[in-house]
Design an enzyme around this catalytic site. Structure first.
Site, short mmCIF file in Angstrom:
data_model
loop_
_atom_site.label_atom_id
_atom_site.label_comp_id
_atom_site.label_asym_id
_atom_site.label_seq_id
_atom_site.Cartn_x
_atom_site.Cartn_y
_atom_site.Cartn_z
N GLY A 1 2.95 -5.65 7.25
CA GLY A 1 2.01 -6.52 6.29
C GLY A 1 0.83 -6.97 7.18
N SER A 2 0.42 -7.95 6.97
CA SER A 2 -0.81 -8.61 7.50
C SER A 2 -0.51 -9.38 9.14
CB SER A 2 -1.61 -9.32 6.77
OG SER A 2 -0.87 -10.63 6.52
N VAL A 3 -1.54 -9.36 9.70
CA VAL A 3 -0.95 -10.25 11.16
C VAL A 3 -0.69 -11.55 10.81
CG1 VAL A 3 -2.30 -11.15 13.06
CG2 VAL A 3 -2.85 -8.80 12.29
N PRO A 4 -1.37 -12.42 9.87
CA PRO A 4 -0.81 -13.72 9.93
C PRO A 4 0.45 -13.74 9.34
CG PRO A 4 -2.96 -13.62 8.94
CD PRO A 4 -2.65 -12.22 9.10
N ASN B 1 0.62 -1.16 -0.14
CA ASN B 1 0.09 -0.02 -0.08
C ASN B 1 0.75 1.28 -0.02
OD1 ASN B 1 0.72 -0.53 2.63
ND2 ASN B 1 -1.09 0.20 3.57
N LYS C 1 12.81 -6.22 0.88
CA LYS C 1 11.97 -6.89 -0.24
C LYS C 1 10.72 -6.52 -0.30
CE LYS C 1 9.11 -10.57 0.18
NZ LYS C 1 8.21 -9.88 -0.58
N GLU D 1 7.86 2.68 14.21
CA GLU D 1 8.44 3.50 13.22
C GLU D 1 8.38 4.92 13.33
OE1 GLU D 1 7.14 1.36 9.54
OE2 GLU D 1 9.00 0.25 9.61
N GLU E 1 -10.47 -6.67 9.15
CA GLU E 1 -9.99 -5.63 8.57
C GLU E 1 -10.39 -5.87 6.81
OE1 GLU E 1 -5.60 -5.74 7.88
OE2 GLU E 1 -5.58 -3.61 8.17
N CYS F 1 -3.36 1.00 6.64
CA CYS F 1 -3.52 -0.03 7.92
C CYS F 1 -4.12 0.61 9.26
CB CYS F 1 -2.19 -0.35 8.46
SG CYS F 1 -0.84 1.08 8.42
N GLU G 1 4.46 -4.10 11.94
CA GLU G 1 3.63 -3.00 11.74
C GLU G 1 2.62 -3.97 10.91
OE1 GLU G 1 3.53 -0.06 12.67
OE2 GLU G 1 5.48 0.17 13.03
P1 NAD Z 1 1.07 -9.64 3.61
O1 NAD Z 1 1.27 -10.03 4.76
O2 NAD Z 1 0.39 -10.44 2.51
O3 NAD Z 1 2.39 -9.32 2.56
C1 NAD Z 1 3.48 -8.43 3.41
C2 NAD Z 1 4.76 -8.55 3.01
O4 NAD Z 1 5.20 -9.93 3.41
C3 NAD Z 1 4.99 -8.90 1.21
O5 NAD Z 1 6.24 -8.39 0.99
C4 NAD Z 1 5.01 -10.45 1.44
O6 NAD Z 1 5.43 -10.98 0.11
C5 NAD Z 1 5.68 -10.81 2.35
N1 NAD Z 1 5.40 -12.34 3.12
C6 NAD Z 1 4.27 -13.14 2.80
N2 NAD Z 1 4.47 -14.09 3.52
C7 NAD Z 1 5.83 -14.12 3.92
C8 NAD Z 1 6.51 -15.08 4.81
N3 NAD Z 1 5.87 -16.39 4.93
N4 NAD Z 1 7.81 -14.74 5.18
C9 NAD Z 1 8.34 -13.63 4.75
N5 NAD Z 1 7.54 -12.50 3.95
C10 NAD Z 1 6.28 -12.87 3.56
O7 NAD Z 1 0.52 -7.98 3.59
P2 NAD Z 1 -0.11 -7.30 2.36
O8 NAD Z 1 -1.42 -7.79 1.62
O9 NAD Z 1 1.09 -6.79 1.50
O10 NAD Z 1 -0.41 -5.90 3.07
C11 NAD Z 1 -1.53 -5.65 3.59
C12 NAD Z 1 -1.82 -5.81 4.98
O11 NAD Z 1 -0.53 -4.96 5.50
C13 NAD Z 1 -3.01 -5.36 5.76
O12 NAD Z 1 -3.25 -6.11 6.78
C14 NAD Z 1 -2.48 -3.85 6.46
O13 NAD Z 1 -3.07 -3.51 7.44
C15 NAD Z 1 -0.89 -4.29 6.76
N6 NAD Z 1 -0.20 -2.94 6.63
C16 NAD Z 1 0.34 -2.40 7.97
C17 NAD Z 1 0.99 -1.23 8.17
C18 NAD Z 1 1.47 -0.69 9.43
O14 NAD Z 1 2.47 0.22 9.55
N7 NAD Z 1 0.73 -1.17 10.31
C19 NAD Z 1 1.17 -0.42 6.82
C20 NAD Z 1 0.68 -1.14 5.79
C21 NAD Z 1 0.03 -2.25 5.61
#
Ligand code: NAD
Length: 518
Positions: A256-259, A181, A204, A492, A415, A312, A278
């Protein structure tokens, strides 16, 4: 995210001009040069020959370029380059590091328009927002460059003229993993504090938005950073896992995402590596009856529709005190319907496409489910086809306001990460606080009221890492940003982030004889 409001693209000199999209739109052409990996001071092609993935332009649905995911040998080379740069960079003084970072900030400023357009083409956000993201990235470099020279330890006097001192030392090779995003901004928000502390980084980006991180790598190199200081490897889950598990990596900073955050924490735990996480949010925005209604409406729109709702920290659970609910909703709906949707490169556009077809379908499914569970769609929530025929394959939808929402509905609990605002009504402060905190997440929260005592009392009780009083989604780089509960670990931005990219060494100095018991 959001800092206050305030051609033809250059081809990178060193980059081979490989097949790439040239898009002619209202604001000129964009040429995406490949390859998009960068380590040891130059762009690199993956040696793995793994199956590539298409990268799309969300505004048109056309293929932008092909992404070749990096495998073990690529990751090894990138980490090796970062290790080598670390040896040199970590021995430089803070002032010397700051000079390089300030120069990089100047280059970002000069290339602002180009970077912003690339971001728009790959991510779909409006050019107006993309420029602000580039500014936020630049400010992050300037801010941490300013802190680099004053990183210091403590002197502690001990008995008998002995003393101890502490040194703030870098960690080593840090890994940054980004979401789709805020691709360029996330790369800068992670690398600026890391580099200021004397670390090197392998970053990455998300495979959905791989295009702009490599520009940051070129900019650091052009600014005089040693080869290998900031490297970019492309790929998805597998490449990310290789980085997290790499024995020469000292820390992982993830957005990225929680999982995924949970998996990263698990992988990092094997090497007892520190993590910054984050993660996602489902943040509440509380609008009391004594609010300045105009500002509360503006705040609710900023809390839900920035970057097509793909933020997010968005305040997607909008709790409105029942007395003002009808007039608040009327105004919100009127302005939501007036949002200009379309070509994100046009100055007049306020909402571009969502990031991908899959994500658009997911968001629309959330709207359907909300209707099935009893929510009323006051506006939007439909696929949208702009009148310009070039855009008919893009991933557009109309921004949506849902009323009659209950706390147990899926749209209120999960979310959505799209332009969908859920409006809920409340009667008392105590009641709304209990409902606002009834979530496993705790990234952000907001309150609109003109009662200053209530504002601070409410904020004290909100279980969220970033709280806003009478505004929403403002993220100056000087101010820490991050979540409570399952929304993350660490921060951050702000001075505190220095602690997440450095470690303390304690040195005891004996001035007398060893007082041995043996
Ligand atoms: P995502 O978790 O699917 O992917 C995030 C990153 O992790 C990508 O670069 C992906 O390739 C990598 N990834 C995926 N599986 C991995 C693994 N097993 N090991 C290492 N890396 C791995 O998230 P997304 O769909 O790209 O982003 C959306 C999510 O991010 C939403 O939940 C959003 O709330 C969150 N987000 C949080 C913030 C924050 O600052 N808190 C900011 C932006 C987005």
């Amino acid at each position: 995210m959001f800092q206050r409001l305030a051609v033809l693209l250059r081809q990178p000199a060193a980059a081979p001009l490989l097949p790439a999209l040239v898009r002619s739109l209202s604001s000129g052409c964009v040429n995406i040069a490949a390859p998009l990996n960068f380590w040891g001071g130059k762009r690199r092609t993956s040696k793995e020959r793994s199956k590539g993935e298409n990268v799309y332009e969300p505004a048109t649905g056309r293929v932008l370029c092909m992404l070749e995911p990096c495998g073990p040998s690529d990751v090894d080379q990138a980490v090796e380059a970062a290790k080598s740069a670390y040896g040199h960079w970590s021995r430089m003084s803070g002032m010397e590091r700051a000079r390089v970072m300030i120069e990089a900030a100047h280059i970002i400023e000069n290339r602002r328009e180009e970077i912003a357009k690339m971001e728009v083409v790959n991510n779909g956000k409006s050019i107006t927002e993309a420029r602000l993201d580039v500014d936020s990235a630049r400010l992050s470099l300037e801010y941490y460059a300013g802190l680099a020279s004053s990183l210091a330890g403590q002197h502690v006097q001990l008995p008998g003229r002995s003393f101890a001192y502490t040194r703030r030392e870098p960690l080593g090779v840090c890994v940054g993993i980004g979401a789709w995003n805020y691709p360029f901004q996330i790369a800068a928000w992670k690398s600026a504090p890391a580099l200021a502390c004397g670390n090197s980084m392998v970053f990455k980006p998300s495979p959905v938005t791989p295009v702009t991180a490599v520009l940051l790598a070129e900019i650091y190199a052009e600014a005089g950073a040693p080869e290998g200081l900031f490297n970019v490897v492309q790929g998805g889950q597998e490449t990310g896992s290789l980085l997290c598990r790499h024995p020469d990596v000292a820390k992982v900073s993830f957005t990225g995402s929680v999982p995924t955050g949970q998996k990263i924490m698990e992988m990092a735990s094997k090497g007892v590596k520190p993590v910054t996480l984050e993660l996602g949010g489902k943040s509440p925005l509380l609008v009391f009856e004594d609010s300045d209604l105009e500002n509360a409406v503006r705040g609710a729109l900023m809390a839900n529709f920035l970057s097509q709702g793909q933020v997010c920290s968005n305040g997607t659970r909008v709790f409105v005190q029942s007395d003002i609910l009808p007039e608040f909703v009327e105004e919100v709906v009127k302005r939501t319907q007036a949002i200009e949707i379309g070509d994100p490169l046009l100055e007049s556009t306020r909402m571009g496409p969502l990031v991908s077809r899959t994500h658009l379908d997911k968001v629309l499914t959330f709207v359907d489910q909300a209707k099935e569970e009893g929510a009323v769609v006051l506006c939007g929530g439909e696929p949208f086809v702009p009148s310009d025929p070039k855009l008919k394959g893009g991933y557009y939808m109309t921004p949506c306001v849902l009323a009659n929402c209950r706390d147990d509905m899926t749209c209120v609990r999960e979310e959505i990460f799209g332009p969908v605002m859920s409006v809920l009504s409340f009667d008392t402060e105590q009641e709304v606080l209990q409902r606002a905190n009834d979530t496993a997440l705790g990234l952000a929260a907001g309150v609109f009221t003109s009662d200053v005592k209530r504002a601070h009392r409410v904020v004290e009780h909100l279980k969220a890492g970033s709280c806003f009083i009478n505004n929403y989604n403002i993220t100056p780089v000087e101010v820490p940003f991050g979540g409570f509960k399952m929304s993350g670990i660490g921060r951050e931005n702000g001075q505190v982030t220095i602690e997440y990219y450095s470690q303390l060494k304690t040195v005891y100095v004996e001035m007398g004889d060893v007082d041995s018991l043996f």
